[in-house]
Design an enzyme around this catalytic site. Structure first.
Site, PDB file in Angstrom:
ATOM      1  N   GLY A   1       0.827  -0.975  -0.166  1.00  0.00           N
ATOM      2  CA  GLY A   1       0.308  -0.061  -0.052  1.00  0.00           C
ATOM      3  C   GLY A   1       0.413   1.288  -0.404  1.00  0.00           C
ATOM      4  O   GLY A   1       1.592   1.660  -0.623  1.00  0.00           O
ATOM      5  N   SER A   2       0.329   1.989   0.791  1.00  0.00           N
ATOM      6  CA  SER A   2       1.004   3.655   0.390  1.00  0.00           C
ATOM      7  C   SER A   2       2.393   3.625   1.755  1.00  0.00           C
ATOM      8  O   SER A   2       2.238   2.706   2.199  1.00  0.00           O
ATOM      9  CB  SER A   2      -0.028   4.268   1.061  1.00  0.00           C
ATOM     10  OG  SER A   2       0.071   4.574   2.286  1.00  0.00           O
TER      11      SER A   2
ATOM     12  N   ARG B   1       3.012   6.684   3.125  1.00  0.00           N
ATOM     13  CA  ARG B   1       2.536   7.003   4.979  1.00  0.00           C
ATOM     14  C   ARG B   1       2.077   5.378   5.984  1.00  0.00           C
ATOM     15  O   ARG B   1       2.485   4.942   6.443  1.00  0.00           O
ATOM     16  CB  ARG B   1       1.374   7.401   4.239  1.00  0.00           C
ATOM     17  CG  ARG B   1       1.618   8.744   5.450  1.00  0.00           C
ATOM     18  CD  ARG B   1       0.612   9.924   5.297  1.00  0.00           C
ATOM     19  NE  ARG B   1      -0.792   9.128   5.140  1.00  0.00           N
ATOM     20  CZ  ARG B   1      -1.756   9.534   6.023  1.00  0.00           C
ATOM     21  NH1 ARG B   1      -1.650  10.117   7.030  1.00  0.00           N
ATOM     22  NH2 ARG B   1      -3.023   9.181   5.282  1.00  0.00           N
ATOM     23  N   GLY B   2       1.151   4.673   5.268  1.00  0.00           N
ATOM     24  CA  GLY B   2       1.009   3.743   5.529  1.00  0.00           C
ATOM     25  C   GLY B   2       1.593   2.158   6.669  1.00  0.00           C
ATOM     26  O   GLY B   2       1.441   2.195   7.443  1.00  0.00           O
ATOM     27  N   GLY B   3       2.749   2.005   5.050  1.00  0.00           N
ATOM     28  CA  GLY B   3       2.966   1.109   5.453  1.00  0.00           C
ATOM     29  C   GLY B   3       4.386   1.448   6.460  1.00  0.00           C
ATOM     30  O   GLY B   3       4.600   0.637   7.371  1.00  0.00           O
TER      31      GLY B   3
ATOM     32  N   GLU C   1       5.428  -3.273   0.500  1.00  0.00           N
ATOM     33  CA  GLU C   1       5.766  -2.450  -1.272  1.00  0.00           C
ATOM     34  C   GLU C   1       5.086  -1.519  -0.904  1.00  0.00           C
ATOM     35  O   GLU C   1       3.754  -1.869  -0.493  1.00  0.00           O
ATOM     36  CB  GLU C   1       5.523  -4.208  -1.608  1.00  0.00           C
ATOM     37  CG  GLU C   1       5.167  -4.352  -2.922  1.00  0.00           C
ATOM     38  CD  GLU C   1       4.789  -3.692  -4.065  1.00  0.00           C
ATOM     39  OE1 GLU C   1       4.246  -2.882  -3.633  1.00  0.00           O
ATOM     40  OE2 GLU C   1       3.724  -4.534  -4.767  1.00  0.00           O
TER      41      GLU C   1
ATOM     42  N   CYS D   1       0.528  -0.335  -9.178  1.00  0.00           N
ATOM     43  CA  CYS D   1       2.151  -0.229  -8.494  1.00  0.00           C
ATOM     44  C   CYS D   1       3.118  -0.165  -9.943  1.00  0.00           C
ATOM     45  O   CYS D   1       4.403   0.909  -9.589  1.00  0.00           O
ATOM     46  CB  CYS D   1       2.601  -1.378  -7.590  1.00  0.00           C
ATOM     47  SG  CYS D   1       1.517  -1.055  -6.477  1.00  0.00           S
TER      48      CYS D   1
ATOM     49  N   GLU E   1       4.961  10.204  -7.895  1.00  0.00           N
ATOM     50  CA  GLU E   1       3.581   9.018  -8.150  1.00  0.00           C
ATOM     51  C   GLU E   1       2.839   9.627  -8.299  1.00  0.00           C
ATOM     52  O   GLU E   1       1.750  10.592  -7.295  1.00  0.00           O
ATOM     53  CB  GLU E   1       4.007   8.076  -7.520  1.00  0.00           C
ATOM     54  CG  GLU E   1       3.177   6.592  -7.828  1.00  0.00           C
ATOM     55  CD  GLU E   1       3.140   5.510  -6.727  1.00  0.00           C
ATOM     56  OE1 GLU E   1       4.049   5.588  -5.915  1.00  0.00           O
ATOM     57  OE2 GLU E   1       2.030   4.364  -7.593  1.00  0.00           O
TER      58      GLU E   1
END
Lengths: 521, 521
Positions: free
Chosen positions: B247-248, B250-252, B271, B311, B404
């Site tokens: 995912g993002s 920020r989230g990861g 990832e 991605c 991105e």
């Protein structure tokens, strides 16, 4: 310092890309000889924090140049040259390290041989792997199936933090540096403040060999420093791609936090510690009861070698409480009384050991069988080896009884029966190793124990003692936290290189570019 | 929900070890169909935070039982059964996922085939590796050389966070779950709030298959939740041994911070994303100038497939500014105008894309060639594909131009000459892929470019387009940060399994214990 290429003007703060590092004023220190409590002559100082950035930047430039220019540089030649020069400087290295650590010259000679052997083994591994695909998928006739070739590229500059207890094998040119260099990565080593003179000697050797073998000067740097700031500055520095650390759980996890907070987070491979439990099963205990049994002699040696200052020193002996086990433990205590331990590496290590032993001595459920603080245990004197006994119930009630004692100390855990021994594994922390001593009558227990112990250690031994580490192809020096924070890795053996490589897949790679793609450097 | 074994009483919050998860009152939500903006009937809710601990605890118990009891359980059979059941439920799965994502049924059918193929491939890999040593060092005749056999053990329960853009291949039963199960690890999946109904269906399938193949119920759980707290509770829960995330950034990285702060830190394999740059070299550009050239057609397809929500979607096209490149880009803009993109997955994705395009439209150094927000780009309508052009100097001056854009959007970077094109690679962020389109006249540039691009991507393509990922032995789906935070790993292909295995060395392992030691489960 004779034989050195670096002029010793003022305190030495390290070497940045071939030049002396700038010292932070007012931070000078000398190393202290544990055996004599004397300070040595050479004066060191913390490197200025800016030198961390300078070293990282020089390493990143050197790395980019080595990756993109047309020169061919083989890491194997660099490692081989390091091994040759270390061998040539053996007597000086062992003399200085012995003074700084109080480890015996026999031990240090053997450690240096392990270190040069490690360099040669990793050199050969790099030569055999670089340039060859790890895996290939041939192009398929149907569907979406391009040809894939899997290679590796080096991660980039690696910061290496060595350990106090192995000035050669886990030091400035130890396994972490050797495996990073083998992978094609530049290295910035942090000198250990407990042996700065040894660190400096090794750093000067590395600097000279890097230059002589045609690598850019930034390929190796060394930074001295006693406090955390210089190490943290190094981990924060732009251009650093990975960190390798051997030492305390507190120090390693602190660096991992710094690395995770970077704008570009980087991996930290930290070998930390944990407990090494040794399980003596009843049938094997029956064979070990003689005062001069191989078990008693081997465990005595494993506990006291290097004053017990090994990450793999057995810290717990787990037995079923029967006559044989009690007799074996009594003989062990007697045998230990006959072995003098050399002084510990640092006052800090001694203070921690003494306080850990005090804690157990004052614990109402712990029976001390031998050793513990005494008048002769003042700092700068050898410590006595220490053995205490505790029931499995007491350990379950207070798992801190199993906290690592770094030094010649052992806690014996007395279990009620085999089921109790199997069950208590769940109350014993993970570590680098776990050892099973079994005789034929212990086969069933041994099989049950194996499945539990492999969940709690990076190496499971059947017989023998964990303080010997074979540096081979199948070596694991790691395990569940706190053995390491990176459970899929090993810091010793040929697979230590993989920590510093990144996989890259080439899709429909032209034959003309194959060598250029698959070569690490 | 027809065909479901779970009674739908009140909102569904997931499945914990075979029973419905308890819902947090007042958190109910429904999934929204992007193509119609309608809410679907099924009602979901955030699982109570305590359910994260319950699921982790059940998984840890199940794991310990599977590791220590006498039953033989082969992960391969579990994976194979999952593939068979997914195939049997294909039409229902595709129908529900199509409604929740607005991805086409053609695409979802192909994604489901990839997902079942992945399960079968990883099943076969687990069968061929488990039980066999990775490496062995035979006992030596001289010195310290015990016999070593290197095996692997599963890490333990894995928390899996799937992605919005691949409901099957990176979802509840996607590559992360498949590789964790293949390694012998239990899985707790977090359902994605953009496709809860698909997540629930997959979770019910997994729950049934786990039971039918004899694994303990705790081997699989599913937790729903829209906010960060339930995911963070899962990463904090005792017993969780590793985290896989897609995912993002920020989230990861937020989950990685939570994992690093645990008393026992655990690895997070995230990832994340990054940019996929495609380099069209001058000789190849000369071959691409026809309006219907394979390059124009291929890039159009790669940019717009799945509405550009991959991605690996090419985000930058880097060219030398000449007539051929300009003509090719003009044809590309024309070809894109003829392709309708389906709606984006979520309002959040659309808002981020629209705002990113606005940013470029307002940038004085960026020339928009096609697309951008318009009246028809209101939420719940398809977006137009977007192409902008910028000079290499402008990109160097403001690298955020390369940020991105998740959706059918491309920025073309015009370079002055070949040296400029080589040099600008240093200003382009790392990503999962980098692609070189070269013709024979580009050979020298291609070789130089390769050595730079391999430092900035996990996969380097020679021709073709990066949106197709072959799931094979030699696959890398990873790369330098921010492609992933764990640069030595891949989240796709057989080597994805290694993220969830830990090496264990057996020293002087008796033959009688060999199978028991080397089997993963």
């Amino acid at each position: 310092m004779s034989g050195s290429a670096m002029p010793a003007v003022g305190p030495q703060a390290g070497i940045v890309a071939g030049r002396p590092a700038l010292a932070d004023p007012g931070t000078s220190f000398r190393s202290r000889e544990p055996a004599t409590a004397r300070q040595r002559d050479a004066v060191f100082a913390d490197a200025q924090l800016e030198e961390a950035d300078a070293a990282a930047s020089a390493a990143a430039e050197a790395f980019f140049r080595a990756q993109t220019d047309e020169s061919e540089r083989r890491p194997a030649l660099l490692l081989h040259a390091l091994a040759v020069v270390l061998e040539g400087r053996r007597s000086e290295l062992v003399r200085v390290a012995a003074a700084e650590t109080a480890l015996t010259e026999v031990r240090l000679n053997s450690e240096l041989s392990r270190t040069t052997g490690q360099l040669e083994l990793l050199a050969s591994e790099a030569d055999s792997r670089s340039g060859r695909p790890v895996e290939e998928d041939a192009a398929g006739a149907e569907g979406f199936a391009p040809a894939l070739a899997l290679g590796h590229v080096p991660l980039g500059p690696v910061a290496v933090f060595g350990a106090s207890n192995f000035p050669f094998a886990f030091g400035v040119l130890g396994g972490d540096t050797a495996s990073a260099l083998a992978a094609g990565c530049p290295v910035i080593a942090k000198g250990h403040p407990a042996h700065p003179e040894t660190s400096q000697l090794l750093g000067e050797i590395a600097t000279a060999v890097v230059a002589d073998t045609g690598w850019p000067a930034g390929w190796f740097s060394l930074l001295h420093g006693r406090g955390a700031p210089i190490g943290q500055a190094l981990v924060r520095a732009d251009g650093i791609a990975a960190v390798a650390f051997t030492g305390s759980t507190r120090g390693g996890t602190a660096l991992a936090t710094v690395a995770a907070e970077r704008s570009v987070p980087i991996p930290v491979y930290a070998e930390l510690g944990g407990i090494n439990a040794l399980y003596l099963l009843p049938d094997a205990a029956g064979n070990a009861t003689a005062a001069d049994s191989a078990f008693v002699a081997g465990l005595t040696q494993s506990l006291t070698g290097g004053s017990g200052q090994f990450c793999t020193k057995p810290g717990l002996l787990v037995v079923v409480d029967d006559d044989a086990a009690r007799r074996t433990v009594d003989h062990l205590a007697t045998a230990l009384a006959a072995v003098a331990s050399p002084p510990l590496l640092t006052p800090g290590i001694k203070a921690a050991l003494v306080s850990g032993q005090e804690r157990l001595r004052e614990h109402e459920d712990v029976e001390v069988l031998r050793g513990g603080p005494s008048a002769s245990d003042a700092l700068d004197h050898p410590v006595s080896s220490f053995v205490a006994r505790v029931s499995s119930q007491a350990l379950r009630a207070d798992p801190s009884i199993a906290d690592e004692l770094f030094g010649p100390a052992l806690v014996v855990v007395m279990c009620e029966n085999l089921d109790d021994l199997i069950d208590v594994t769940g109350s014993i922390p993970a570590g680098l190793t776990a050892t099973i001593h079994a005789a034929p009558g212990d086969a069933t227990t041994s099989a049950r124990l194996l499945r539990r112990l492999r969940l709690r250690a990076g190496r499971v031994l059947f017989g023998g003692f964990p303080t010997g580490v074979r540096v081979g192809r199948a070596t694991t020096h790691g395990g569940p936290y706190p053995a390491t924070n990176a459970p899929s890795t090993t810091s010793v053996g040929v697979r230590a290189i993989d920590r510093f490589l990144r996989p890259v897949t080439y899709q429909d790679l032209p034959d003309t570019l194959r060598d250029r793609a698959l070569s690490w450097t």
